[in-house]
Motif scaffolding. Structure first.
Motif, PDB file in Angstrom:
ATOM      1  N   VAL A  19      43.084  33.043  43.488  1.00 36.32           N
ATOM      2  CA  VAL A  19      43.458  33.911  44.585  1.00 36.32           C
ATOM      3  C   VAL A  19      44.673  33.321  45.263  1.00 36.32           C
ATOM      4  O   VAL A  19      44.650  32.184  45.701  1.00 36.32           O
ATOM      5  N   ARG A  20      45.703  34.120  45.324  1.00 37.39           N
ATOM      6  CA  ARG A  20      46.852  33.678  46.097  1.00 37.39           C
ATOM      7  C   ARG A  20      46.678  34.189  47.507  1.00 37.39           C
ATOM      8  O   ARG A  20      46.075  35.233  47.719  1.00 37.39           O
ATOM      9  N   SER A  21      47.216  33.441  48.449  1.00 35.27           N
ATOM     10  CA  SER A  21      47.212  33.955  49.795  1.00 35.27           C
ATOM     11  C   SER A  21      47.861  35.331  49.738  1.00 35.27           C
ATOM     12  O   SER A  21      48.916  35.499  49.155  1.00 35.27           O
ATOM     13  N   THR A  22      47.214  36.298  50.321  1.00 32.60           N
ATOM     14  CA  THR A  22      47.665  37.666  50.088  1.00 32.60           C
ATOM     15  C   THR A  22      48.689  38.110  51.111  1.00 32.60           C
ATOM     16  O   THR A  22      49.830  37.672  51.085  1.00 32.60           O
TER      17      THR A  22
ATOM     18  N   SER B  31      42.488  28.259  45.333  1.00 30.72           N
ATOM     19  CA  SER B  31      41.545  29.050  46.113  1.00 30.72           C
ATOM     20  C   SER B  31      40.175  28.392  46.153  1.00 30.72           C
ATOM     21  O   SER B  31      39.417  28.576  47.091  1.00 30.72           O
ATOM     22  N   ARG B  38      35.774  32.600  46.915  1.00 33.22           N
ATOM     23  CA  ARG B  38      35.110  33.793  47.446  1.00 33.22           C
ATOM     24  C   ARG B  38      33.956  34.269  46.588  1.00 33.22           C
ATOM     25  O   ARG B  38      33.714  35.447  46.433  1.00 33.22           O
ATOM     26  N   GLY B  99      41.337  39.502  53.911  1.00 30.43           N
ATOM     27  CA  GLY B  99      41.911  38.762  52.795  1.00 30.43           C
ATOM     28  C   GLY B  99      42.695  37.530  53.204  1.00 30.43           C
ATOM     29  O   GLY B  99      43.376  36.926  52.383  1.00 30.43           O
ATOM     30  N   TYR B 101      43.178  33.564  54.724  1.00 29.95           N
ATOM     31  CA  TYR B 101      42.457  32.295  54.587  1.00 29.95           C
ATOM     32  C   TYR B 101      41.989  31.753  55.932  1.00 29.95           C
ATOM     33  O   TYR B 101      40.938  31.144  56.048  1.00 29.95           O
ATOM     34  N   GLN B 350      48.865  25.063  55.332  1.00 30.55           N
ATOM     35  CA  GLN B 350      49.561  26.336  55.100  1.00 30.55           C
ATOM     36  C   GLN B 350      50.740  26.498  56.046  1.00 30.55           C
ATOM     37  O   GLN B 350      51.772  27.047  55.671  1.00 30.55           O
TER      38      GLN B 350
END
Lengths: 152, 507
Positions: A19-22, B31, B38, B99, B101, B350
Motif C-alpha cells: 500500500v502506498r500512501s494514497t 505498509s 490493513r 486511506g 496513515y 512521513q
C-alpha cells in the motif's frame, strides 16, 4: 475516488498488499480542482444517495450521543442526589459507589452495539439504492479504493 | 526483597522480544511497517487496540486514585470508555476509509493544505510525548518498589525496549505484541483480584474470618458520588469523551482494519474488552480502600495494586501474584508506549523523511528519547490525572478539527489551523496557570476547597478547562472557516464521499 490514482497502485503480488500512501502525499493524485474521471453531475442519483447516507449516519451518531448523555446524566443524578441509596449496602459497599464503579459500562457497550448494527443497516440500504438505480458499476463510484482491492 | 518480580519482568520482556521478532520475519513492506497491511482481523486488532489503550493510568493509577480521593476516580475509566464510544459513533468507519496513515495525513488530504498538516503534526507529537511520559514515570515507580535500584532504571529500560521493538518490527509486530500484552494486563489484574476477594471472604483464614469494616467509614458519603462537583465533573467528562478522538495512537489503529465496517465491529469489541478491564481495576480500588488505607498518600497510592496480593494472600502464592501484577504493569507501560511511538514515528518519518522504513526506525528511536528526557527531569504526578491532562489537551487541540473534518464540508484549512492554535494555546495556558497556582499554595487541596467567590471560580475554570476551551476552539474553527474567502477545497465533496460510502464488497 479522491486523490489516489488507482492506476498508479502496483498490482499486489498474491498474498501481500503493498500500500502506498494514497491521497495524503502532496505528489500523489491530481492537484485540487481537477477531478479525475467523469464530472460528478454525471451520476446525480448516486450523489443524492450519498448525501442521504451521510445525513443518515450523522443523525444516527447524534441521536446515539444525545441519548447516551441523557442516560449518563440520569444515572449520575440518581447516584449522587438520592441519599436513601447510601443506606443500601451490598457486600460492604454502598450502592452509589457500586453504580459509579460498574453501572456505566453496560450502557456504553449497549449504545455501541445499537450504533454498529444501525450504521451497517444504513450502509446496506444505501448499497441497495445505489446499485438498484445505477447498476453495480455506478454504485460506489469511488469506494473501490485501490488499497482495498487486494485486501481479503 | 524477593527476586520473583524481576523474573516476571524478564519473562515479559522475553515474550515481547520473541513476538516482536516473529513479527519482524513477516513484516517486509512499507505498509507492513505503518499499518500492518490493513489485514489485521477484528479480534486481534481489538486486543491490540485495548492493549495499547490501557496504560499505566488505569492499571496502577485508577485504584490509586480510588484509594486517595474516592469515587470521583471512577470518572476517568468511564470517560475513557465513553470516549471510545464517541470514536465509534463519529470517526471509526470514516477514518478507516480515508486511506490515510496518520492524523496529519488525514488533515492534509481533507484540507489540501501543507500548513494544516504541519500544525497537526506538531500537536500530534506534543500529545504523544505527553502521553508517554506518565508511562515512563510509572515504570520508575514500579521498579523502585520491587528492586533496590534508582527510579531512572525503570524509565530507561522501558524506553530501550520500546524503541528496539518498534524500530525492528513496525506496526505488524507491534500488533501482535500489544494483543499479547492486553491479555497479560487483564490476567495480571483479574487473577490477583480473584485471590484477594477469596482472602477477604476468609478463604485463607483457619477460622474463615471475614474482614469486617464500617462501610460509612471506608466509603464515606462525601468521597462517593454524593460529593461530586458539578462543573469539574462535566468538564472532565467532556474532555475524556472528546479527547480519545484526538489521540494519535487510537486513530492510527483504525487504518489496520480491512474496511470501514470491520473498523466499527473492532471498536465494539474494544469497548467490551476495556470495560471488563476497568471493572476489574475499579474493584481493586474498592478493595484497596478496605485493606490499605495506610497507603492513601500522594505518590504512594499508585503502588497499592502491587501490595494488595502480598497483604492478603499468605506465603508463596501472594508473592507469585505480586510478581504477576508487576509483569502486568510493565505490559501496560510497554503496550501504550510502543503504540504511541509507532504512531509518532509514522508522523515524523512521513513529514521529515518521505516515509521510508529506515527513517521510520530512526524516528522511533527519536520519539522515545524525547519523552524519556522529559520524564527524567520531571516529578511524577498521580498517574491517572497525568493521563487525563493529555486527554484535555487532545480534546481542545485536535478533536474539533477531526470531527468537523469528517462531518462538515465547510471546513477550510485556515479554519482548522486557527482552531488548533486557539485550542492548544488556551488549554496549555490554563493548565500551566493552574499548576502554577497549585505550586504557589493556592491549590485545590484542603485549603483550596474552602475558597469561594471569584478566586474559586477562576481556579476551577483553570483546573478543568475543557468545558470552555473545546467550545471556543470549535467556534474558532467554524467562524474562521465561514469567513475564509477561499472556501473549502474543491475536492471536498469527493473526499467526503469516500469517507462515508461503504467499500465495495468483493463478490
Amino acid at each position: 475516488m479522491s486523490g489516489p490514482d488507482p492506476s498508479s497502485a502496483p498490482t499486489p503480488p498474491a498474498g501481500r498488499v503493498r500500500v502506498r500512501s494514497t491521497d495524503a502525499r502532496p505528489d500523489a493524485g491530481p492537484p485540487s480542482g481537477t477531478p479525475r474521471g467523469r464530472p460528478e453531475e454525471a451520476d446525480d442519483a448516486a450523489a443524492h444517495y450519498t448525501r442521504g447516507l451521510v445525513r443518515a449516519q450523522l443523525r444516527l451518531g447524534l441521536a446515539c450521543v444525545v441519548s447516551f448523555l441523557a442516560v449518563v446524566a440520569l444515572l449520575t443524578v440518581t447516584m449522587s442526589a438520592v441519599p436513601a441509596l447510601d443506606a443500601v449496602v451490598i457486600l460492604g459497599v454502598p450502592l452509589p459507589w457500586l453504580v459509579h464503579a460498574y453501572g456505566f459500562y453496560p450502557v456504553i457497550v449497549a449504545f455501541a452495539v445499537v450504533f454498529a448494527v444501525a450504521a451497517a443497516r444504513n450502509e446496506r440500504r444505501y448499497r441497495a439504492l445505489a446499485e438498484g438505480s445505477a447498476g453495480p458499476a455506478e454504485a460506489g463510484p469511488d469506494e473501490a479504493v485501490p488499497d482495498e482491492a487486494g485486501a481479503p | 526483597m524477593s527476586a520473583l518480580p524481576l523474573v516476571a519482568i524478564g519473562l515479559l520482556l522475553l515474550a515481547t522480544g520473541l513476538i516482536g521478532f516473529y513479527g519482524l520475519r513477516i513484516s517486509r513492506t512499507t505498509s507492513d511497517f505503518f499499518v500492518a497491511s490493513r489485514t489485521v482481523r477484528p479480534v486481534w486488532n481489538a486486543s491490540a487496540i485495548s492493549g495499547e489503550y490501557l496504560s499505566a493510568g488505569t492499571f496502577l493509577g485508577l485504584s490509586g486514585l480510588v484509594l486517595l480521593s474516592g469515587a470521583e476516580a471512577f470518572w476517568f475509566p468511564v470517560g475513557y470508555a465513553a470516549g471510545y464510544l464517541l470514536v465509534l459513533l463519529f470517526v471509526a468507519g470514516p477514518l478507516r476509509r480515508s486511506g490515510a496513515y496518520t492524523i496529519p495525513d488525514f488533515v492534509q488530504a481533507r484540507l489540501d493544505s501543507v500548513v494544516a498538516r504541519r500544525v497537526t503534526s506538531v500537536l500530534v507529537l506534543v500529545i504523544g510525548w505527553l502521553y508517554v511520559v506518565p508511562q515512563l514515570h510509572g515504570a520508575a515507580l514500579v521498579i523502585t518498589s520491587v528492586a533496590p535500584v534508582p527510579p531512572w532504571v525503570g524509565s530507561v529500560g522501558i524506553a530501550v525496549v520500546v524503541s528496539a521493538v518498534v524500530a525492528a518490527g513496525g506496526m505488524r509486530s507491534i500488533t501482535f505484541v500489544q494483543a499479547f500484552q492486553f491479555w497479560v494486563k487483564l490476567t495480571a489484574l483479574a487473577l490477583p483480584l480473584v485471590f484477594v476477594l477469596m482472602a477477604l471472604g476468609g478463604a485463607f483464614e483457619p477460622g474463615g474470618a471475614i474482614v469486617t469494616f464500617d462501610p460509612t467509614a471506608v466509603f464515606p458519603h462525601d468521597a462517593g458520588p454524593g460529593g461530586l462537583d458539578a462543573y469539574a465533573t462535566v468538564s472532565l467528562l467532556l474532555a475524556l469523551l472528546l479527547g480519545t478522538t484526538g489521540l494519535p495512537h487510537v486513530l492510527v489503529r483504525f487504518y489496520t482494519s480491512p474496511d470501514g465496517g470491520s473498523a466499527r465491529r473492532t471498536t465494539v469489541v474494544v469497548l467490551v474488552m476495556i470495560s471488563v478491564f476497568y471493572m476489574v481495576s475499579s474493584t481493586l480500588g474498592l478493595v484497596a480502600r478496605v485493606v490499605a488505607p495506610d497507603l492513601a498518600e500522594p505518590g504512594v497510592a499508585d503502588t497499592v495494586v502491587l501490595t494488595l496480593p502480598t497483604r492478603l494472600v499468605p506465603g508463596l502464592g501472594g508473592e507469585l501474584l505480586a510478581a504477576l501484577v508487576v509483569a502486568g504493569a510493565f505490559a501496560a507501560f510497554l503496550g501504550t508506549s510502543s503504540g504511541l511511538v509507532v504512531a509518532l514515528a509514522g508522523v515524523v518519518s512521513q513529514d521529515l523523511f518521505g516515509g521510508t522504513v529506515r527513517s521510520f526506525r530512526w524516528s522511533a528511536v527519536a520519539c522515545t528519547l524525547i519523552p524519556l528526557a522529559f520524564a527524567l527531569v520531571t516529578i511524577p504526578q498521580g498517574l491517572v490525572t497525568s493521563v487525563g491532562t493529555v486527554f484535555v489537551f487532545a480534546a481542545s487541540a485536535l478533536s474539533p478539527v477531526i470531527l468537523l473534518g469528517v462531518w462538515w464540508r465547510g471546513l477550510t484549512a485556515r479554519g482548522a489551523v486557527a482552531g488548533m492554535v486557539v485550542g492548544s494555546v488556551l488549554c496549555a495556558t490554563a493548565l500551566l496557570a493552574s499548576s502554577a497556582l497549585v505550586a504557589a499554595g493556592y491549590g485545590t487541596g484542603s485549603s483550596g476547597a474552602t475558597a469561594d467567590g471569584v478566586a474559586g471560580v477562576v481556579r476551577a475554570l483553570l483546573a478543568q478547562p475543557a468545558a470552555w476551551t473545546i467550545p471556543l476552539a470549535t467556534a474558532t474553527v467554524v467562524v474562521v472557516s465561514l469567513l475564509d474567502r477561499h472556501g473549502p477545497p474543491l475536492r471536498t465533496d469527493r473526499f467526503l464521499r469516500r469517507l462515508h460510502v461503504p467499500e465495495l464488497r468483493r463478490r
